[in-house]
Design a protein around this motif. Structure first.
Motif, PDB file in Angstrom:
ATOM      1  N   ILE A  26       0.862  -1.184   0.000  1.00 53.14           N
ATOM      2  CA  ILE A  26       0.000   0.000   0.000  1.00 53.14           C
ATOM      3  C   ILE A  26       0.897   1.233   0.000  1.00 53.14           C
ATOM      4  O   ILE A  26       1.791   1.363   0.845  1.00 53.14           O
ATOM      5  N   CYS A  66      -0.442  -1.715  -7.060  1.00 54.90           N
ATOM      6  CA  CYS A  66      -0.641  -1.908  -5.625  1.00 54.90           C
ATOM      7  C   CYS A  66      -1.774  -1.001  -5.149  1.00 54.90           C
ATOM      8  O   CYS A  66      -2.240  -0.127  -5.884  1.00 54.90           O
ATOM      9  N   GLU A  67      -2.219  -1.217  -3.914  1.00 58.25           N
ATOM     10  CA  GLU A  67      -3.279  -0.360  -3.378  1.00 58.25           C
ATOM     11  C   GLU A  67      -2.718   1.024  -3.051  1.00 58.25           C
ATOM     12  O   GLU A  67      -1.551   1.172  -2.705  1.00 58.25           O
ATOM     13  N   THR A  68      -3.581   2.023  -3.162  1.00 59.06           N
ATOM     14  CA  THR A  68      -3.179   3.397  -2.873  1.00 59.06           C
ATOM     15  C   THR A  68      -4.122   3.995  -1.829  1.00 59.06           C
ATOM     16  O   THR A  68      -5.304   3.649  -1.764  1.00 59.06           O
ATOM     17  N   ASP A 116      -7.763   4.045  -3.716  1.00 62.28           N
ATOM     18  CA  ASP A 116      -8.438   2.869  -3.153  1.00 62.28           C
ATOM     19  C   ASP A 116      -8.919   3.076  -1.726  1.00 62.28           C
ATOM     20  O   ASP A 116      -9.978   2.577  -1.342  1.00 62.28           O
ATOM     21  N   LYS A 174     -12.436   1.683   0.618  1.00 65.86           N
ATOM     22  CA  LYS A 174     -11.863   1.199   1.870  1.00 65.86           C
ATOM     23  C   LYS A 174     -11.529   2.426   2.720  1.00 65.86           C
ATOM     24  O   LYS A 174     -11.114   3.460   2.186  1.00 65.86           O
TER      25      LYS A 174
END
Length: 341
Positions: free
Chosen positions: A174, A206-208, A248, A271
């Motif tokens: 992240i 990847c998640e941000t 994200d 999220k």
């Protein structure tokens, strides 16, 4: 199996006394040269161990290798003169002596990538790495070259994207962009700030995350909070557009704040890292207090999207206080996990 309600920290954790002056932002290093390099990595190991012992699920470097969450990144860029300083008002809140942008900004080499690789080797847990956001970067400088906040933000966004892609390649799960300025400059955020942030995450797999809070628990911030009235509705200004963005995860301040919890409805579907630990007090939350903050958030955030977190970084706190708060965060999350399952 994926962890329900995975816990994490918003950013910095206290540094060991042998590395830097404790409970102080921008504290000078107590070591030099190779001893400093090794000392930073030793501190990173200790910070990681403390997070793991407290039961934190998504770990970080605790920002042990940097003096400040914004300026340490800027120090490594061309086009910024740290000797030529001007006094500016940071986030319309307090005066600070800051470096000057004197020419085109650029990044000649990675800033945090080697540190991220080092952290990745130390743990199998998911790791999160924090970078300053473009708008918060421009708010920490005097611009004597571009003379346009928007243009400078776009230049920083391109540089941040370069760094973020290399952090992703180093194994970061992240990448979080810290944007406390999003709670102040609402028109700019909606006009171009979120767009610049999306440029910074362009091409990432990847998640941000974007972290937006009311600041460290320092006097300038706590004094400002006293002027905000009985309800803090700043998030209301930027959440609608952030909900439609490519980011994200939204990270925000909840516990002991006057943010109406129903504002979380504005980012439904994202999220959310819910700040359930107050970083502006030495009082240690009970597990039940953490659990109650999370229960309130669950009215507006689906359980699979809720990530218990701290309100902000904890660098200004004593180490034993920060450790106890992290343990409370984990314990409170476990209470709610049990209720959900």
């Amino acid at each position: 199996m994926k962890t329900l309600l995975p816990t994490s920290t918003a950013g910095s954790l206290p540094k060991p006394v042998w590395l830097a002056e404790p409970e102080t932002l921008w504290s000078p290093w107590k070591l030099q040269d190779q001893a400093l390099v090794e000392g930073k990595h030793d501190a990173l190991r200790v910070s990681l161990q403390e997070q793991q012992r407290a039961g934190i699920d998504i770990v970080s470097d605790g920002e042990q290798t940097r003096q400040h969450f914004v300026t340490t990144f800027i120090e490594h860029l061309d086009g910024v003169d740290f000797e030529k300083r001007q006094t500016v008002k940071i986030r319309d809140r307090y005066d600070a002596s800051v470096p000057t942008v004197v020419g085109p900004v650029s990044r000649q080499k990675p800033v945090f990538v080697e540190d991220a690789k080092f952290l990745r080797k130390q743990t199998d847990k998911p790791i999160k790495w924090a970078l300053p956001g473009p708008m918060t970067m421009i708010d920490t400088l005097f611009d004597d070259h571009y003379k346009s906040r928007e243009q400078l933000a776009w230049e920083f966004a391109k540089i941040l994207n370069q760094e973020a892609k290399e952090l992703e390649a180093a194994g970061v799960d992240i990448i979080q962009f810290d944007e406390p300025a999003f709670n102040v400059f609402f028109d700019e955020v909606n006009d171009w700030g979120i767009a610049a942030l999306e440029r910074a995450i362009e091409g990432l797999k990847c998640e941000t995350a974007v972290h937006i809070c009311y600041g460290y628990g320092i006097k300038a911030n706590t004094d400002w909070k006293k002027t905000l009235g009985s309800e803090w509705r700043q998030y209301e200004e930027v959440f609608p557009k952030l909900q439609k963005s490519n980011i994200d995860i939204i990270s925000l301040e909840c516990h002991n704040s006057r943010v109406p919890v129903e504002l979380l409805e504005l980012v439904r579907g994202k999220k959310v890292m819910v700040g359930a630990i107050d970083v502006a007090t030495h009082e240690i939350e009970t597990a039940e207090e953490v659990a109650e903050t999370l229960r309130n958030a669950l009215e507006f955030v689906d359980a699979e999207n809720l990530y218990p977190c701290t309100n902000c970084g904890m660098a200004p706190l004593p180490r034993h206080i920060a450790e106890a708060k992290l343990s409370a965060l984990s314990a409170g999350a476990e209470i709610v996990r049990s209720e959900l399952t």
